[in-house]
Design a protein around this motif. Structure first.
Motif, PDB file in Angstrom:
ATOM      1  N   ALA A   1       0.855  -1.186   0.000  1.00 47.15           N
ATOM      2  CA  ALA A   1       0.000   0.000   0.000  1.00 47.15           C
ATOM      3  C   ALA A   1       0.889   1.235   0.000  1.00 47.15           C
ATOM      4  N   VAL A   2       0.499   2.237  -0.768  1.00 45.04           N
ATOM      5  CA  VAL A   2       1.235   3.501  -0.753  1.00 45.04           C
ATOM      6  C   VAL A   2       1.177   4.073   0.661  1.00 45.04           C
ATOM      7  N   GLY A   3       2.333   4.416   1.213  1.00 45.43           N
ATOM      8  CA  GLY A   3       2.392   4.817   2.604  1.00 45.43           C
ATOM      9  C   GLY A   3       2.895   6.233   2.811  1.00 45.43           C
ATOM     10  N   ALA A   4       2.481   6.814   3.932  1.00 40.29           N
ATOM     11  CA  ALA A   4       2.936   8.139   4.341  1.00 40.29           C
ATOM     12  C   ALA A   4       2.830   8.228   5.852  1.00 40.29           C
TER      13      ALA A   4
ATOM     14  N   THR B   1      10.425   5.736   9.163  1.00 33.46           N
ATOM     15  CA  THR B   1       9.539   6.816   8.726  1.00 33.46           C
ATOM     16  C   THR B   1      10.167   7.691   7.642  1.00 33.46           C
ATOM     17  N   ASP B   2      11.495   7.770   7.593  1.00 36.82           N
ATOM     18  CA  ASP B   2      12.133   8.619   6.576  1.00 36.82           C
ATOM     19  C   ASP B   2      11.812   8.151   5.165  1.00 36.82           C
ATOM     20  N   LEU B   3      11.704   6.840   4.964  1.00 34.96           N
ATOM     21  CA  LEU B   3      11.447   6.345   3.610  1.00 34.96           C
ATOM     22  C   LEU B   3      10.052   6.720   3.120  1.00 34.96           C
ATOM     23  N   LEU B   4       9.160   7.136   4.033  1.00 33.29           N
ATOM     24  CA  LEU B   4       7.810   7.515   3.645  1.00 33.29           C
ATOM     25  C   LEU B   4       7.724   8.939   3.112  1.00 33.29           C
ATOM     26  N   ASP B   5       8.800   9.688   3.197  1.00 31.62           N
ATOM     27  CA  ASP B   5       8.812  11.024   2.622  1.00 31.62           C
ATOM     28  C   ASP B   5       8.523  10.926   1.124  1.00 31.62           C
ATOM     29  N   PRO B   6       7.620  11.758   0.603  1.00 28.99           N
ATOM     30  CA  PRO B   6       7.281  11.677  -0.825  1.00 28.99           C
ATOM     31  C   PRO B   6       8.478  11.815  -1.753  1.00 28.99           C
ATOM     32  N   ALA B   7       9.560  12.415  -1.286  1.00 27.04           N
ATOM     33  CA  ALA B   7      10.749  12.597  -2.127  1.00 27.04           C
ATOM     34  C   ALA B   7      11.614  11.354  -2.197  1.00 27.04           C
ATOM     35  N   ASN B   8      11.317  10.350  -1.353  1.00 33.74           N
ATOM     36  CA  ASN B   8      12.190   9.184  -1.283  1.00 33.74           C
ATOM     37  C   ASN B   8      11.651   8.020  -2.109  1.00 33.74           C
ATOM     38  N   LEU B   9      12.485   7.024  -2.334  1.00 26.03           N
ATOM     39  CA  LEU B   9      12.264   6.013  -3.371  1.00 26.03           C
ATOM     40  C   LEU B   9      11.084   5.097  -3.132  1.00 26.03           C
ATOM     41  N   VAL B  10      11.093   4.369  -2.038  1.00 22.54           N
ATOM     42  CA  VAL B  10      10.097   3.310  -1.828  1.00 22.54           C
ATOM     43  C   VAL B  10       8.724   3.926  -1.600  1.00 22.54           C
TER      44      VAL B  10
ATOM     45  N   ALA C   1       6.975   1.720  11.936  1.00 23.96           N
ATOM     46  CA  ALA C   1       6.402   1.447  13.259  1.00 23.96           C
ATOM     47  C   ALA C   1       6.423   2.700  14.115  1.00 23.96           C
ATOM     48  N   ALA C   2       5.548   2.718  15.099  1.00 25.10           N
ATOM     49  CA  ALA C   2       5.531   3.771  16.119  1.00 25.10           C
ATOM     50  C   ALA C   2       5.158   3.135  17.448  1.00 25.10           C
ATOM     51  N   VAL C   3       5.653   3.724  18.532  1.00 25.91           N
ATOM     52  CA  VAL C   3       5.422   3.155  19.861  1.00 25.91           C
ATOM     53  C   VAL C   3       4.827   4.195  20.799  1.00 25.91           C
ATOM     54  N   LEU C   4       4.196   3.680  21.843  1.00 27.23           N
ATOM     55  CA  LEU C   4       3.708   4.526  22.936  1.00 27.23           C
ATOM     56  C   LEU C   4       4.294   4.037  24.249  1.00 27.23           C
TER      57      LEU C   4
ATOM     58  N   ASP D   1       2.693  12.125  19.098  1.00 21.39           N
ATOM     59  CA  ASP D   1       1.587  11.794  18.199  1.00 21.39           C
ATOM     60  C   ASP D   1       2.059  11.536  16.765  1.00 21.39           C
ATOM     61  N   THR D   2       1.765  10.331  16.267  1.00 20.73           N
ATOM     62  CA  THR D   2       2.222   9.886  14.952  1.00 20.73           C
ATOM     63  C   THR D   2       1.100   9.125  14.257  1.00 20.73           C
ATOM     64  N   LEU D   3       0.774   9.533  13.041  1.00 18.60           N
ATOM     65  CA  LEU D   3      -0.248   8.849  12.256  1.00 18.60           C
ATOM     66  C   LEU D   3       0.311   8.457  10.898  1.00 18.60           C
ATOM     67  N   PHE D   4       0.093   7.203  10.545  1.00 16.99           N
ATOM     68  CA  PHE D   4       0.453   6.681   9.236  1.00 16.99           C
ATOM     69  C   PHE D   4      -0.769   6.697   8.332  1.00 16.99           C
ATOM     70  N   ALA D   5      -0.529   6.826   7.037  1.00 15.02           N
ATOM     71  CA  ALA D   5      -1.594   6.715   6.043  1.00 15.02           C
ATOM     72  C   ALA D   5      -1.238   5.608   5.062  1.00 15.02           C
TER      73      ALA D   5
END
Length: 341
Positions: free
Chosen positions: A43-46, A59-68, A113-116, A283-287
């Motif tokens: 799934a396309v992720g952000a 999380t860095d790889l989810l930047d729109p400027a990055n490859l994957v 991943a993200a943790v609490l 606070d961290t949310l993935f899409a």
């Protein structure tokens, strides 16, 4: 021991989005655990991080400027930084299934991943050193299905608490919750683990559902009003609070559009948590966008749906949570108090 037969949400869930599965694993040794959202087809992720004290991985790889551009799972975990190791187990499970990013030398699973922080929630007889690790992440994958996932004191929400600005002895039980919104062919679902320093609000009524309690512990204080009135709390350490989650859609999105979805989902947190995005939260949310619906995208509509689903899932996390008795006292749930705030 963990709660038997935890409740399911009546509001829908993130698995209403085709292409996703959700699994929880809750440790029996202590109130903590992890939750995984699997996207076996990718799934396309952000991601969008608004809290000042996040704990994250990949999380860095989810930047729109990055490859994957596609991810294969997202992990939400308790256990503070220790819980990031749960993603290792998810990577191992995906690798065994032959799922991952093709490199020409093998498939590499992409698992942000993200943790609490739930380390203080220890019951009599618990092992305070028990934390979600790789085996917990692997077990969550084994439990993953398209069935609407359980809510409340399970997975990443097992040890979550809210309303901690005035001390842990005056907080209330948080948890993990689900919701989804449908408009025409579009579906947006959310899975949210709420461990906020602030209170949780019903955005439709403004009512405080759970949060900091008065000194006698019998009523809700209303943290927002107390702060504006000049009261000051015990100032928890940064990173000891966090709301983390996943918002997903069946739409076909680019990484940049998915980023907008994650950003708008934070509006839902701001509606349902007060105060939100503080210096003490991470606070961290993935899409995720599974792309099973190929129609022309109405991004404006999807962002509105994302905020709504996230707010509903946050409220669901609180309504489904159950009170627990720890070594330091009782942590009540929303049903244990009559709201007078």
């Amino acid at each position: 021991m963990i709660v038997n037969s935890p409740p399911q949400s009546l509001l829908g869930s993130v698995v209403d989005v085709p292409g996703l599965l959700v699994g929880h694993f809750t440790l029996s040794e202590r109130l903590t655990g992890c939750s995984v959202v699997l996207s076996p087809q990718g799934a396309v992720g952000a991601v969008d991080v608004r809290g000042a004290a996040p704990g994250t991985r990949e999380t860095d790889l989810l930047d729109p400027a990055n490859l994957v551009d596609k991810v294969h799972a997202v992990v939400l975990s308790g256990g503070s930084a220790f819980g990031l190791d749960a993603a290792t187990g998810v990577v191992r499970w995906l690798d065994e299934q032959g799922i991952g990013f093709e490199t020409g030398y093998g498939r590499v699973p992409i698992v942000p991943a993200a943790v609490l922080f739930d380390l203080p929630v220890v019951r009599a007889g618990d092992d305070p050193q028990a934390r979600p690790g790789a085996e917990a992440g692997y077990a969550a994958c084994q439990a993953a299905t398209t069935t609407p996932p359980a809510a409340g004191n399970v997975g990443a929400g097992a040890g979550a608490c809210v309303g901690k600005l005035f001390g842990l002895d005056r907080c209330m039980k948080g948890g993990i919750g689900n919701a989804s919104v449908r408009v025409g062919p579009w579906v947006v679902g959310a899975l949210v683990a709420c461990n906020a320093v602030g209170d949780v609000i019903d955005p439709n009524t403004g009512q405080v559902l759970a949060g900091a309690r008065t000194v006698d512990g019998k009523d809700l204080l209303n943290t927002h009003r107390a702060l504006l009135a000049g009261e000051r709390g015990s100032r928890p350490l940064p990173g000891t609070n966090t709301t983390i989650g996943v918002v997903a859609t069946n739409a076909t999105l680019t990484k940049a559009q998915a980023k907008r979805l994650a950003m708008s989902a934070h509006d839902g947190l701001a509606r349902s948590i007060r105060p939100a995005h503080t210096t003490l939260d991470g606070d961290t949310l993935f899409a995720l966008a599974t792309g099973t619906e190929a129609g022309q995208v109405d991004l404006m509509l999807l962002t509105v749906m994302a905020a709504e689903a996230t707010a509903m899932a946050t409220v669901d996390a609180i309504r489904q949570a159950r009170g627990v008795t720890t070594q330091t006292g009782r942590i009540p749930n929303a049903d244990d108090l009559t709201n007078t705030a």
